[in-house]
Write an enzyme that holds these catalytic residues in place. Structure first.
Site, mmCIF file in Angstrom:
data_model
loop_
_atom_site.group_PDB
_atom_site.id
_atom_site.type_symbol
_atom_site.label_atom_id
_atom_site.label_comp_id
_atom_site.label_asym_id
_atom_site.label_seq_id
_atom_site.Cartn_x
_atom_site.Cartn_y
_atom_site.Cartn_z
ATOM 1 N N GLU A 299 50.681 49.138 47.461
ATOM 2 C CA GLU A 299 50.405 49.613 46.106
ATOM 3 C C GLU A 299 49.064 50.353 46.090
ATOM 4 O O GLU A 299 48.334 50.366 47.070
ATOM 5 C CB GLU A 299 50.435 48.453 45.107
ATOM 6 N N THR A 332 49.183 44.640 48.983
ATOM 7 C CA THR A 332 48.171 45.302 48.159
ATOM 8 C C THR A 332 47.284 46.159 49.046
ATOM 9 O O THR A 332 47.240 46.002 50.268
ATOM 10 C CB THR A 332 47.272 44.298 47.422
ATOM 11 N N ASP A 333 46.523 47.037 48.419
ATOM 12 C CA ASP A 333 45.489 47.754 49.147
ATOM 13 C C ASP A 333 44.242 46.871 49.220
ATOM 14 O O ASP A 333 44.183 45.783 48.649
ATOM 15 C CB ASP A 333 45.185 49.099 48.486
ATOM 16 N N TRP A 334 43.241 47.362 49.898
ATOM 17 C CA TRP A 334 42.014 46.637 50.223
ATOM 18 C C TRP A 334 41.361 46.050 48.968
ATOM 19 O O TRP A 334 40.954 46.774 48.074
ATOM 20 C CB TRP A 334 41.062 47.599 50.925
ATOM 21 N N ASN A 335 41.294 44.724 48.896
ATOM 22 C CA ASN A 335 40.549 44.009 47.852
ATOM 23 C C ASN A 335 41.083 44.284 46.442
ATOM 24 O O ASN A 335 40.388 44.052 45.452
ATOM 25 C CB ASN A 335 39.064 44.397 47.915
#
Length: 938
Positions: A299, A332-335
């Protein structure tokens, strides 16, 4: 100027000195050539490629059910490699054991180079040792489940030292050659797998609608069809038959969705996208990836229309799962989960961020990536009754199924047999071929190019002698290489390429300015150009990635442009010609200097092996065939102008989409249609229902819709497709729920999981508790009989899936060469158009090479309604392309099939439709050779 970003670089921080690995290939020389049997080549003509299953294997389901809450959450957790690196830059086994034993972490990511590892870049041998060491700990603890490691291999295995890097996606798109994209994917997969890594975060399928956006170069350009076509090709190259071929990887389509539509052109900024535009322009590349069997999805960082995608039931469940039929694993993407609290501010705590994301979306894995917060909070939420255990079970099972599909349960360790092919000369040749076909000549006044005969060449500019500039970001490290030494002579600069083509004695060079425009504008270099026949001025951008590349102005720095001004003033009226070579990841502003130079060559970011191909194009050894996959703006007002704008919007770019010159003249003539009208509507005038779009309800399926109206009024969505068989689930649920029959076991719930995605009653409104801004869209999409949904398989009289339907039904055409008669000629073509409609028109045009050089010519097909009642029609919209090889004097007939699917658009009510009226088919619109013909829909 670049925004100063000292504190904006979280993925490339190191406090210790790193060293270059001088033994990249372990004392051996890569095999110069190699033979391989590409069993997946058949996939390019197969409309049903290998992809994620719509069910969980019984053994995997049994394993998932045996896991504790903590172990389930661990499989859904992804941690970055920095948390495993010790103070000496080596893998700290104590830290590895902590994350695996204590939290059962199922996935890790990134290169140690970005996070304090000992080496500037890790070879396949060293990387494999790191991954294998982590894997060994996983196999000795808990349920002994292998980990899955993920890496950003976005233009080759760019984090694997010694692997061959390809042009960035924007350059690959400029080739308009799906075979080259496939090969780039295949080689990337093998080199990444040689490092022990079976999962890559590629390709990017965002459409580059804002030219200021710093990730333009990571995209395939601005056109949805081009992005869909090239993206599908590279996915098939990456994956092949990834369930049996252990030299392939799982691809990951990203970033779903709308990431590139930043309102201000800055990275990670909000996007405002009208819903019908989202469906017509942003969704098609991702839908094509789903149809091509992409195994995973990521995402996006941003919010769309004010709703953070990572917490959105609409985008990540309604759209991605229900409407598009994506069956794979979603990360998910990073953080991103934490950002729901820290930046998006939709929740009051990190724990609530976990609840919102997992309860409202279909996310299966969280790229945390540097804390135990997700594991801790998700377990607590289940224990408190706010989440259902089955929700974790579903996603953990998807993660485990992916691991099984990739063979990690049978072969968890790296394969040393792949190492000898990393860095092969054969792969270098493939990378050079991609660069050769990408280079785009945008201006060639008085045919100054090619530079034939004995020419004296003078070269200057910051990109003239820089491999790191040719490669850009995501090369060795996240922000690219800091100097050329990191490449260890693997590559060639433009200067080196010119010396190869013209001879050492014919090429002189001098330094002028750097990428920021600082330097000597009027120095010694000016005195050296008077005897030159041509000045090759190499300008562009220094490497950057993501937010570090944010700009306030699209123009090249003043100092770079000033060098052009001074050189052109000095050479005006002389024999010396000025050739501008642009090495850049996005179309930087040239102001007035575009008019003063004799030729402009767009090189994009061709990779470390791009120097020689650029020189070959200038020399004429290679006839250029690249075409712009993006609009090149003429000024600030064009930064968001795309060629498919509505007809009332001005479009006056410096160079339009598809611009590009060759050294041959290709003539177009005889554009004809097989018939003048197309019947795609019913007799009463209503839109015909596409058989592929019908939603069939399986009469054998025992499901029920919960019709409660969320009397609590809390506005929260339910857990993603949970059953009510778990003892912790309440008897009544919020509305918008699809439930397995009461009393079902968790096994039955997981068995029916895919069907639950397809069995929503479309006669009932969807989710009255969605946010008001989404309510109209949700209801109108899912009350439509013409909505595109993945159809249920046909069954025989015993209830079993018919053979032709077992792998699904959707297909993606690669380009215009896959249409009509040509579908039998090209290996990469799907066998059908996939729209289930036999009524079509075949267009034909004859092209002839009247020049003296062989040429590769791209034919573009656009369809435009002359009028459209509900939403203004585009000026042009690409529906197909084909790249054709022509020898001198040769002519060919190129065909294109017009079907209903090429005429559809989403109306204001979000239903797909085709209107009656006059349509125009244009070949090579926005180019001098454009031809048009009209047809009617009746």
């Amino acid at each position: 100027m670049f925004v100063e970003a000292d504190n904006l670089n979280p993925q490339q921080q190191t406090s210790r000195e790193q060293i270059i690995d001088q033994d990249t290939y372990g004392g051996k020389i890569p095999d110069p050539t190699y033979w391989y049997q590409d069993n997946s080549q058949a996939d390019l003509s197969n409309p049903q490629p290998s992809g994620p299953s719509n069910s969980i294997d019984p053994d995997i389901l049994q394993l998932a059910e045996s896991m504790t809450l903590k172990e389930l959450a661990g499989q859904m957790t992804q941690i970055q490699i920095e948390l495993l690196i010790g103070n000496d830059g080596e893998l700290d086994m104590g830290k590895v054991q902590y994350w695996i034993r204590e939290w059962g972490v199922g996935s890790f990511l990134d290169t140690p180079s970005n996070h304090g590892g000992r080496y500037i870049s890790y070879s396949a041998i060293r990387f494999a040792k790191v991954v294998d060491a982590i894997q060994k700990v996983a196999l000795e603890n808990g349920k002994r489940v292998p980990i899955i490691y993920g890496l950003d291999s976005v233009h080759g295995a760019n984090y694997v030292d010694g692997a061959v890097l390809f042009p960035q996606e924007i350059g690959l798109a400029a080739t308009f050659n799906t075979t080259l994209a496939y090969e780039a994917g295949r080689i990337t997969a093998r080199d990444t797998r040689a490092a022990g890594i079976p999962w890559v975060f590629a390709p990017i399928l965002d459409i580059a609608v804002h030219k200021l956006w710093p990730r333009v170069y990571e995209s395939f350009g601005e056109d949805p069809h081009v992005v869909a076509t090239m993206g599908s090709a590279i996915i098939r190259g990456l994956q092949g038959d990834y369930k049996t071929d252990r030299s392939r990887v799982a691809a990951c389509m990203k970033h779903f969705i709308g990431y590139s539509a930043s309102r201000n052109g800055q990275d990670k900024s909000s996007a405002w996208i009208p819903d019908n535009y989202l469906m017509d322009y942003f969704v098609p590349p991702f839908q094509a990836a789903v149809d091509s069997g992409v195994a995973t999805a990521m995402e996006t960082y941003i919010d769309v229309n004010g709703q953070p995608v990572v917490g959105s039931h609409f985008y990540l469940t309604e759209l991605l799962r229900y409407r598009m039929g994506f069956e794979g694993m979603l990360v998910t993407d990073w953080n991103e989960l934490d950002r729901l609290f820290t930046e998006h501010r939709t929740v009051p705590s990190l724990k609530d961020a976990t609840l919102q994301c997992i309860k409202q979306t279909s996310v299966d894995m969280v790229m945390v990536p540097q804390s135990d917060s997700f594991s801790r909070d998700s377990v607590a939420l289940v224990q408190e009754g706010q989440l259902n255990r089955t929700r974790l079970l579903q996603s953990a099972a998807k993660v485990l199924q992916l691991k099984k599909d990739l063979g990690l349960f049978d072969q968890p360790m790296s394969d040393p047999d792949l190492l000898s092919q990393v860095g092969s000369q054969q792969d270098i040749n493939a990378a050079r071929d991609a660069a050769r076909e990408s280079i785009t000549v945008l201006k060639n006044s008085n045919s100054v190019l090619p530079l034939t005969g004995n020419k004296k060449i003078f070269v200057t500019g910051p990109a003239a002698d820089s491999i790191r500039a040719l490669s850009g970001g995501w090369s060795i490290k996240w922000q690219g290489a800091e100097n050329d030494d990191w490449y260890q002579n693997r590559g060639e600069t433009i200067l080196q390429g010119l010396k190869h083509e013209f001879g050492e004695q014919s090429v002189a060079s001098s330094w002028s300015v750097d990428f920021d425009g600082n330097g000597d504008y009027g120095g010694d270099y000016l005195s050296k150009i008077q005897d030159a026949d041509a000045v090759v001025l190499c300008l562009g951008e220094k490497p950057y990635a993501e937010i570090v590349g944010n700009l306030n102005s699209l123009d090249l720095p003043w100092g770079q442009l000033e060098v052009v001004r001074r050189i052109t003033r000095l050479t005006r009226g002389t024999k010396t010609k000025v050739i501008l070579v642009l090495v850049e990841g996005r179309p930087r502003g040239l102001q007035e200097v575009a008019d003063s130079v004799d030729a402009i060559v767009m090189a994009y970011l061709p990779g470390p092996w791009g120097g020689l191909p650029i020189a070959e194009v200038l020399r004429g050894t290679v006839n250029p065939s690249g075409r712009l996959p993006i609009t090149y703006p003429s000024g600030p007002s064009d930064m968001t102008a795309n060629y498919y704008r509505s007809g009332v919007d001005p479009y006056t770019p410096l160079f339009p989409f598809s611009a590009g010159l060759s050294y041959s003249t290709v003539e177009y003539q005889g554009l004809t249609l097989s018939k003048s009208s197309l019947h795609t509507t019913t007799s009463d005038g209503d839109d015909e229902v596409d058989p592929e779009s019908e939603i069939a309800m399986d009469p054998e399926e025992e499901i029920e819709e919960n019709e409660d109206d969320d009397e609590e009024g809390d506005g929260e969505e339910d857990d993603y497709d949970q059953d009510n068989g778990d003892e912790e689930e309440e008897e009544e649920e919020d509305n918008d729920r699809v439930l397995v029959k009461r009393g079902s076991t968790p096994q039955e719930a997981m068995h029916h999981y895919p069907e639950m995605l397809l069995s929503r009653d479309l006669s009932e409104p969807v989710a009255t508790n969605v946010q008001p801004a989404r309510a109209l869209l949700s209801v109108s999409i899912f009350n439509s009989n013409s909505v595109r949904r993945k159809r249920l398989p046909k069954v025989d009289d015993k209830g079993k899936a018919k053979e032709e339907d077992k792998e699904g039904s959707s297909a993606t055409a690669f380009d215009a060469s896959c249409k009509g008669e040509n579908s039998r000629k090209h290996q990469h073509c799907p066998s059908t158009t996939g729209d289930g409609n036999s009524d079509s028109i075949v267009a034909r045009v004859t092209i002839q090479n009247s020049g003296s050089r062989a040429v590769k010519e791209t034919v573009f097909w656009y369809i435009t309604p002359q009028y459209r009642s509900e939403v203004m029609p585009e000026a042009f919209l690409l529906k197909g392309f084909e790249k054709v090889q022509l020898e001198p004097g040769q002519s060919k007939v190129v065909t294109f099939e017009i079907t209903r699917s090429a005429l559809e658009y989403h109306g204001r009510n979000l239903q797909k439709k085709v209107e009656r009226g006059v349509f125009k088919l244009t070949v090579n619109a926005m180019r001098p050779e454009a031809l048009s013909v009209t047809f009617q829909v009746v």
